[in-house]
Write an enzyme that holds these catalytic residues in place. Structure first.
Site, PDB file in Angstrom:
ATOM      1  N   CYS A  45      12.454  -7.237  -2.538  1.00 44.61           N
ATOM      2  CA  CYS A  45      11.905  -5.915  -2.852  1.00 44.61           C
ATOM      3  C   CYS A  45      11.010  -5.950  -4.086  1.00 44.61           C
ATOM      4  O   CYS A  45       9.908  -5.417  -4.082  1.00 44.61           O
ATOM      5  CB  CYS A  45      13.044  -4.913  -3.057  1.00 44.61           C
ATOM      6  SG  CYS A  45      12.465  -3.251  -3.465  1.00 44.61           S
ATOM      7  N   CYS A  50       8.867  -4.280  -1.242  1.00 45.40           N
ATOM      8  CA  CYS A  50       8.625  -2.841  -1.404  1.00 45.40           C
ATOM      9  C   CYS A  50       7.806  -2.473  -2.632  1.00 45.40           C
ATOM     10  O   CYS A  50       6.878  -1.669  -2.542  1.00 45.40           O
ATOM     11  CB  CYS A  50       9.955  -2.074  -1.481  1.00 45.40           C
ATOM     12  SG  CYS A  50      11.404  -2.945  -0.941  1.00 45.40           S
ATOM     13  N   TYR A 180       7.262  -1.290  10.370  1.00 41.45           N
ATOM     14  CA  TYR A 180       6.845  -0.627   9.138  1.00 41.45           C
ATOM     15  C   TYR A 180       5.994  -1.549   8.248  1.00 41.45           C
ATOM     16  O   TYR A 180       5.028  -1.092   7.627  1.00 41.45           O
ATOM     17  CB  TYR A 180       8.059  -0.092   8.378  1.00 41.45           C
ATOM     18  CG  TYR A 180       8.908  -1.120   7.684  1.00 41.45           C
ATOM     19  CD1 TYR A 180       8.722  -1.405   6.334  1.00 41.45           C
ATOM     20  CD2 TYR A 180       9.905  -1.820   8.362  1.00 41.45           C
ATOM     21  CE1 TYR A 180       9.498  -2.344   5.688  1.00 41.45           C
ATOM     22  CE2 TYR A 180      10.684  -2.758   7.722  1.00 41.45           C
ATOM     23  CZ  TYR A 180      10.481  -3.020   6.386  1.00 41.45           C
ATOM     24  OH  TYR A 180      11.255  -3.963   5.753  1.00 41.45           O
ATOM     25  N   GLU A 184       2.163  -0.509   7.298  1.00 42.45           N
ATOM     26  CA  GLU A 184       1.860  -0.256   5.886  1.00 42.45           C
ATOM     27  C   GLU A 184       0.665  -1.098   5.440  1.00 42.45           C
ATOM     28  O   GLU A 184      -0.258  -0.593   4.782  1.00 42.45           O
ATOM     29  CB  GLU A 184       3.091  -0.545   5.034  1.00 42.45           C
ATOM     30  CG  GLU A 184       4.159   0.535   5.184  1.00 42.45           C
ATOM     31  CD  GLU A 184       5.457   0.216   4.472  1.00 42.45           C
ATOM     32  OE1 GLU A 184       6.274   1.139   4.301  1.00 42.45           O
ATOM     33  OE2 GLU A 184       5.675  -0.962   4.088  1.00 42.45           O
ATOM     34  N   HIS A 441       6.403  27.977  -3.071  1.00 44.28           N
ATOM     35  CA  HIS A 441       5.031  28.151  -2.611  1.00 44.28           C
ATOM     36  C   HIS A 441       4.042  28.008  -3.760  1.00 44.28           C
ATOM     37  O   HIS A 441       4.326  28.456  -4.866  1.00 44.28           O
ATOM     38  CB  HIS A 441       4.883  29.536  -1.975  1.00 44.28           C
ATOM     39  CG  HIS A 441       3.515  29.805  -1.436  1.00 44.28           C
ATOM     40  ND1 HIS A 441       3.056  29.275  -0.258  1.00 44.28           N
ATOM     41  CD2 HIS A 441       2.501  30.558  -1.949  1.00 44.28           C
ATOM     42  CE1 HIS A 441       1.818  29.689  -0.048  1.00 44.28           C
ATOM     43  NE2 HIS A 441       1.461  30.463  -1.053  1.00 44.28           N
TER      44      HIS A 441
END
Length: 452
Positions: A45, A50, A180, A184, A441
């Site tokens: 990772c 990642c 994935y 990516e 919002h």
């Protein structure tokens, strides 16, 4: 706690996320701990997965952001991109993280060896340097490794390990696989200006994700210029004298020219050559270490966590497994890892994120007792960018209990929104609970509580 019959109470093979966490927690309980790592501290990772990949994603986003800037009143002159600058900046941060993880081991008094370790028995390992070490408990946390299929010319291809070190930005990239990792990097190279072709053996991308998200991502990425070749695989790769690669595919009459061929067709537990047979450790069909619910192997003194077990190949899962192992074995706590409702994301462009059951999974489980709520909207972020891309949020609900079984999102910042939604799904909240929450919002996240 310590047993003088052994050199260490715990010896960990692999200093990735799971191994480092287990080491730190075990040492905190007073155990004598050592770790062996043959490459760099931090694991897949941090070093080659990642984290550096996400930094490349951020870097590639500027292509779009700078184009949009003019619509917000900014003047950006001489917009150019330099791959070595981004590549080297990412590598520098990897160095920083390697040092940080090493410091974590040092500060927790965990001895570490930059050496390969192999198991020689239920309570012993041998370092590549020749040193023999004994330990009351051994934890295997070596992770997984990219699979390179066997085909002629595969030596000309790269995997996700090598892609971070390319000398220059390839003008044409062929990517094998549609998981994935493949998508990516397809998004990264496409945004940076490369022509990207994705070659996949089936006609489905991201098999484990909800079909609505898969379809939307396919539409958007094709509109952005990514090409797909479905139901075919790479047959051979030829390198021409000028450096160009020609990619020949099964069922396709014409080869594809490429400057780089990235193979991203899966990852396999990195168990080869570990000496597992010396302790009678059973392996599964994909080379994974077979463990029980507590991470114990078929050898009572040896445990395994993370990708090497092939349960859930996600960094946060490895960390939890390592922590739980140390709690149980050295802390006297019955800590367990829940594999229910684990959130996941694909940092494609745009990104998507999911937690819980997909619509197909829910219908298979509950039949007609499923309600689907969706919000198909144009993100405000895209309005000044003149992009017609639309976001899609989807809730999968149990029609009888009103419980939200799954949340699936695609659109800008979808992973950031999904993390909070995952808490709601894990907690068993109902659609009524979502409806009773006042919207924030203006935001994209408000769509989660406005579906009727």
């Amino acid at each position: 706690m310590t047993d003088p019959a052994y050199d260490y109470d715990l010896f960990v093979i692999g200093a990735g996320s799971g191994g480092v966490r287990a080491s730190r927690i075990a040492a905190g309980y007073g155990a004598r701990v050592a770790v062996a790592e043959e490459y760099r501290v931090g694991g897949t990772c941090v070093i080659r997965g990642c984290v550096p990949k996400k930094l490349l994603v951020y870097g590639s986003h500027f292509a779009e952001e700078l184009q949009d800037a003019a619509n917000y009143g900014w003047t950006v002159e001489k917009m150019t991109f330099d791959w070595p600058t981004l590549r080297d900046a990412v590598a520098k941060d990897v160095d920083r993280l390697n040092a940080a993880y090493t410091n974590t081991l040092n500060s927790n008094k965990v001895e570490h060896f930059l050496d390969r370790a192999t198991i020689t028995g239920p309570n012993s390992v041998r370092l590549a340097s020749g040193r023999e070490i004994t330990a009351k408990h051994i934890l295997v946390a070596v992770g997984a490794w990219p699979v390179m299929p066997e085909f002629e010319g595969s030596e000309h291809c790269i995997t996700s390990n090598e892609v971070f070190h390319l000398e220059s930005l390839p003008r044409r990239v062929v990517i094998a696989g549609a998981g994935y990792i493949a998508l990516e990097f397809a998004g990264i190279f496409n945004a940076l200006g490369s022509h990207v072709t994705v070659v996949n053996r089936s006609e489905t991308i991201l098999r484990s994700y909800d079909a609505s998200l898969r379809d939307r991502l396919l539409q958007i990425t094709m509109a952005r210029g990514i090409e797909y070749k479905f139901n075919c695989g790479i047959e051979r790769v030829e390198q021409h004298e000028e450096g160009c690669l020609m990619v020949h595919m099964k069922g396709q009459p014409d080869p594809l020219p490429a400057d780089a061929v990235l193979v991203a067709t899966g990852r396999r537990p990195k168990t080869d050559g570990l000496g597992l047979e010396n302790a009678g450790i059973e392996l599964g069909a994909h080379g994974e270490i077979v463990v029980d619910e507590l991470g114990q192997t078929t050898c009572p003194s040896i445990f395994a966590v993370g990708d090497v077990t092939n349960r859930v190949q996600l960094t946060p899962v490895a960390i939890r497994e390592g922590h739980a192992f140390a709690d149980r074995v050295f802390g006297g706590k019955d800590t367990r890892v829940s594999y229910d409702c684990i959130p996941s994301a694909v940092f494609s462009q745009p990104p998507l994120a999911s937690v819980g059951l997909t619509e197909a999974q829910a219908r298979e489980k509950l039949g007609s007792n499923v309600k689907i709520f969706t919000s198909d909207f144009r993100p405000m972020k895209n309005i000044f960018g003149h992009r017609p891309e639309r976001g899609l949020y989807k809730l999968v609900v149990d029609a009888q209990t009103d419980k939200v079984l799954g949340v699936h999102l695609i659109g800008p910042e979808a992973p950031e929104v999904l993390q909070a939604a995952a808490i709601a799904v894990k907690a068993g909240l109902t659609k009524a609970d979502f409806d009773a929450t006042v919207a924030l919002h203006p935001s994209m996240a408000e769509e989660l509580v406005l579906m009727r």
